[in-house]
Write an enzyme that holds these catalytic residues in place. Structure first.
Site, PDB file in Angstrom:
ATOM      1  N   HIS A 185     -52.376  81.859  -5.136  1.00  0.00           N
ATOM      2  CA  HIS A 185     -52.145  83.265  -5.473  1.00  0.00           C
ATOM      3  C   HIS A 185     -51.469  83.411  -6.842  1.00  0.00           C
ATOM      4  O   HIS A 185     -50.395  84.034  -6.946  1.00  0.00           O
ATOM      5  CB  HIS A 185     -51.292  83.904  -4.386  1.00  0.00           C
ATOM      6  CG  HIS A 185     -51.442  85.384  -4.253  1.00  0.00           C
ATOM      7  ND1 HIS A 185     -51.015  86.258  -5.234  1.00  0.00           N
ATOM      8  CD2 HIS A 185     -51.961  86.149  -3.264  1.00  0.00           C
ATOM      9  CE1 HIS A 185     -51.245  87.497  -4.833  1.00  0.00           C
ATOM     10  NE2 HIS A 185     -51.826  87.465  -3.642  1.00  0.00           N
ATOM     11  N   GLU A 341     -58.165  85.177  -6.482  1.00  0.00           N
ATOM     12  CA  GLU A 341     -57.924  84.293  -5.337  1.00  0.00           C
ATOM     13  C   GLU A 341     -59.241  83.880  -4.672  1.00  0.00           C
ATOM     14  O   GLU A 341     -59.859  84.694  -3.980  1.00  0.00           O
ATOM     15  CB  GLU A 341     -57.058  85.011  -4.300  1.00  0.00           C
ATOM     16  CG  GLU A 341     -55.814  85.676  -4.850  1.00  0.00           C
ATOM     17  CD  GLU A 341     -55.362  86.826  -3.958  1.00  0.00           C
ATOM     18  OE1 GLU A 341     -55.307  86.630  -2.717  1.00  0.00           O
ATOM     19  OE2 GLU A 341     -55.090  87.917  -4.486  1.00  0.00           O
TER      20      GLU A 341
END
Length: 380
Positions: A185, A341
């Site tokens: 992330h 992501e």
């Protein structure tokens, strides 16, 4: 005593590992790249690469103070490895083998990144470290995140090589079937907030060459079960040609495109990675900045990619000392960053018709979850 396959895979030697540096971080270096990591959330805190003029830029969001991450009131999963089930679970519930489980509602009525005790809120073990690589490991016992049964053992290895950051993630549920979906992330600003004209990323150029379909979302950014196609020229079209993230700001759908309930403007959506034969080795995303000239190409075996253009950043996250410029007030503003992501289809455990549960449910006797994510840096 004969060890099980899972124990053999994830039992890393209890060798003495060196402590972090004076800044509380582990530093990895290779030609064209320097990266720093901490055990909290197995996360990356700094990533420095040269811009088109040879100036080193720290292009990852994070904090100078390593001890601030666990107490950050704006906990943004900065650079973290969220789990054991990344992203959203609609209505904080799912059914597994006929049993209904309820997870923590920490995102409205939904669950985000497994709740407030997910893997991005944990201190991982440092299992191995060298000048170019670091491995973190975690043992996650059943229900330590509400509604997540069984023990999961996981490991993440971050490594750097010539202008490249590579991550391998592996995990296995050892005693009970359970949801399992992992990613990294990082939040990016390829100008390190130093562009004198803007500290935002709306002028960053994004390409999603395989993103012709998306996960449909409702007003709360939760999955609807639909898989809409992306027409050429649409606000969500990054497949037909690269375009700036802010190119569609004048579109009537800009506000609400990532959820109408809160007026989310821009992007917080997932595109599917529909690759054909012979396209497996191609990058699934490319991001670049004309000002710094920094560019990365993203490679992964994951079948989806989430892009979040930081609409919810409220100006409370302070920049690092090496970041910022004339256009910056020293804090991350709305649209000041972008998270990218690679991961499996969001909320796939609630949509068996997608046939993703075989990849998102893990347990004894099943192959371990494994994935790789690699960013290759260059200049344009």
């Amino acid at each position: 005593m004969k060890l099980s396959a899972a124990t053999t895979l994830f039992s890393l030697a209890l060798a003495t590992v060196p402590p972090p540096g004076p800044d509380g971080k582990y530093t990895l270096t290779a030609p064209g790249i320097t990266a720093k990591f901490i055990p909290y959330a197995a996360c990356i805190t700094n990533l420095l690469v040269p811009d088109k003029n040879g100036t080193l830029r720290d292009i990852i969001l994070g904090y100078d103070n390593a001890s601030f991450y666990p107490v950050d009131p704006n906990h943004s999963d900065y650079g973290a490895v969220p789990g054991r089930y990344a992203n959203r679970i609609k209505d904080h519930t799912y059914v597994l083998n006929g049993t209904r489980y309820f997870t923590e509602a920490n995102d409205g009525n939904g669950t985000l990144h497994s709740g407030t005790n997910g893997w991005s809120h944990r201190v991982w073990n440092v299992s191995a470290v060298s000048n170019t690589s670091i491995t973190f490991s975690i043992t996650d016992v059943g229900n330590s995140s509400l509604g997540m049964p069984g023990t999961v053992m996981g490991s993440v290895t971050h490594s750097v090589s010539n202008s490249s950051w590579h991550t391998t993630i592996a995990a296995h549920a050892v005693d009970h079937v359970t949801p399992l979906m992992l990613t990294t992330h990082p939040y990016w600003n390829l100008d390190a907030f130093a562009n004198p004209d803007t500290d935002l990323i709306l002028n960053h150029t994004l390409s999603l060459p395989f993103g012709k379909r998306m996960i449909g979302i409702d007003e709360n950014t939760e999955s609807t079960g639909e898989l809409p196609t992306v027409p050429k020229g649409d606000i969500n079209d990054f497949w037909s040609a690269p375009k700036m993230i802010g190119a569609s700001m004048g579109d009537a759908r800009w506000v609400g495109n990532c959820g109408t309930a809160g007026g989310c403007a821009g992007y917080n959506n997932q595109w599917l990675v529909d690759r054909g034969s012979g396209e497996e080795e191609m990058p699934i995303a490319t991001l670049s900045s004309g000002w710094s000239g920094i560019k990365w190409d993203l490679y992964s075996d994951q079948p989806g990619i989430v892009v979040y253009s930081c609409h919810w950043m409220g100006g409370g996250n302070q920049l690092k000392a090496a970041q910022g410029g004339k256009a910056s007030n020293g804090f991350v503003r709305k649209d000041g960053c972008v998270a990218v992501e690679p991961q499996d289809w969001i909320d796939g455990i609630n949509h068996p018709e997608w046939n993703r549960t075989q990849y998102q449910i893990n347990g004894p006797g099943m192959p371990p979850f494994s994935s790789f994510i690699q960013y290759k840096f260059s200049t344009v």
